[in-house]
Design an enzyme around this catalytic site. Sequence first.
Site, PDB file in Angstrom:
ATOM      1  N   ARG A 182       3.131  -0.960  -7.018  1.00  0.00           N
ATOM      2  CA  ARG A 182       1.556  -0.556  -7.126  1.00  0.00           C
ATOM      3  C   ARG A 182       1.479   0.996  -6.652  1.00  0.00           C
ATOM      4  O   ARG A 182       0.586   1.516  -6.100  1.00  0.00           O
ATOM      5  CB  ARG A 182       0.898  -1.336  -5.886  1.00  0.00           C
ATOM      6  CG  ARG A 182       0.542  -2.574  -6.531  1.00  0.00           C
ATOM      7  CD  ARG A 182      -0.154  -3.579  -5.789  1.00  0.00           C
ATOM      8  NE  ARG A 182      -1.249  -3.076  -4.658  1.00  0.00           N
ATOM      9  CZ  ARG A 182      -1.038  -3.001  -3.428  1.00  0.00           C
ATOM     10  NH1 ARG A 182       0.181  -3.224  -2.849  1.00  0.00           N
ATOM     11  NH2 ARG A 182      -2.033  -2.353  -2.616  1.00  0.00           N
ATOM     12  N   LYS A 183       2.511   1.488  -6.401  1.00  0.00           N
ATOM     13  CA  LYS A 183       2.642   2.905  -5.998  1.00  0.00           C
ATOM     14  C   LYS A 183       2.145   3.905  -7.019  1.00  0.00           C
ATOM     15  O   LYS A 183       2.889   4.832  -7.762  1.00  0.00           O
ATOM     16  CB  LYS A 183       4.042   3.570  -5.317  1.00  0.00           C
ATOM     17  CG  LYS A 183       4.427   2.703  -4.132  1.00  0.00           C
ATOM     18  CD  LYS A 183       5.690   3.350  -3.647  1.00  0.00           C
ATOM     19  CE  LYS A 183       6.020   2.233  -2.390  1.00  0.00           C
ATOM     20  NZ  LYS A 183       7.534   2.538  -2.061  1.00  0.00           N
ATOM     21  N   THR A 184       0.986   3.781  -7.468  1.00  0.00           N
ATOM     22  CA  THR A 184       0.436   4.382  -8.675  1.00  0.00           C
ATOM     23  C   THR A 184      -0.601   5.539  -8.422  1.00  0.00           C
ATOM     24  O   THR A 184      -1.179   5.544  -7.133  1.00  0.00           O
ATOM     25  CB  THR A 184      -0.436   3.473  -9.757  1.00  0.00           C
ATOM     26  OG1 THR A 184      -1.197   2.684  -9.135  1.00  0.00           O
ATOM     27  CG2 THR A 184       1.093   2.707 -10.050  1.00  0.00           C
ATOM     28  N   THR A 317       6.944   5.501 -10.846  1.00  0.00           N
ATOM     29  CA  THR A 317       5.526   6.465 -10.881  1.00  0.00           C
ATOM     30  C   THR A 317       5.555   7.463  -9.910  1.00  0.00           C
ATOM     31  O   THR A 317       5.160   8.655 -10.087  1.00  0.00           O
ATOM     32  CB  THR A 317       4.354   5.561 -10.664  1.00  0.00           C
ATOM     33  OG1 THR A 317       4.596   4.719  -9.408  1.00  0.00           O
ATOM     34  CG2 THR A 317       4.007   4.666 -11.785  1.00  0.00           C
TER      35      THR A 317
END
Length: 340
Positions: A182-184, A317
């Site tokens: 979820r490191k977006t 990402t």
Amino acid sequence: MFLWVKFHATFLLGPCVLTSVPLQPGIYRHREPQRQVCSMSGPKTQAVHSIPPHTLTRLAREWLAEDTPNFDPAGVCVGSEEVEAKLLCKTPHTVLAGSPFFTAVFTEVGCTVDWIYQEGAVIGPDAVTLTAVVRGPVRCLLLGERPALNCLSRASGIATRCSQLKLTAKSAGWHGEVAGTRKTTPGFRLVEKYAMLVGGTSMHRQDLSGMVMLKDNHVWASGSIKEVVKVARSVCGFSSKIEVECSSTAEGREAAAAGADIVMLDNFRPQELHVAARELKNEFPALQIEASGGVTPENLASYFSSHVDIISLGCITQGCPVADFSLKVHKPGTKQRGDY
């Protein structure tokens, strides 16, 4: 009717309809490829069907409004003459991703896009490769240029990295899944997660609602792994998986015994990971093991194990290089430096 991607009638020539052959610096000519049939049934091409048309329209309108919230003074300078612009890829061996977003932006401003490469194709190996042609009123084309290029460059960069990681796993004969996190980029997650699909890796959970992941802060706030899993299960029921982040084999054992479906072994050194994963799998054969933390493209292979099912990397990402694309406006019937 909403149109995502408009392909040339000559699409069946393969992923590269035109290739660039340098004649002299900045001047190129066409070279016809050998005829080959290109399948549209693979997972990379099917990924385009995962995005609802109304979502593409909404995102395109948001990006355009962000870039031009009021007047467009430069539009007065160029007017509405019909022109075409050539989309050039200047990063060899790029995996093309993001064409639905690129097309949606230009559709919104009244332009059309003819793609020479299909989604998921590898562009190159030339230094500069003609990838698509955009046609429409010049001021409208320039309105869509930057938002469309931003999407394409970012998505293609992520897909290229994912493809490289997938190849590393395949070459090693590893059975598991390489996954994102979820490191977006805030507000851009859908594009980045979609690019992971095109690149051949797992998106992991798309958001907090997609799967229950109980991290160290959840455990510390609740008091114990057993308690936090019990409470989570009472809320999510049978339809959602529960994953617990663990920093030791003992914590992994407690999570599995409490009913966790997945145990994430976080920040384990490769050798420690292999031992812990083997012990947990022997005790809980149905348990899935995820490795995360400290994994990079360079050391990915050292984490492969028959007892590890998932390896997630934030660098898919975070800090991922973008692909270099540019859009060059060209008036029909004229020649200019860099023509194809």
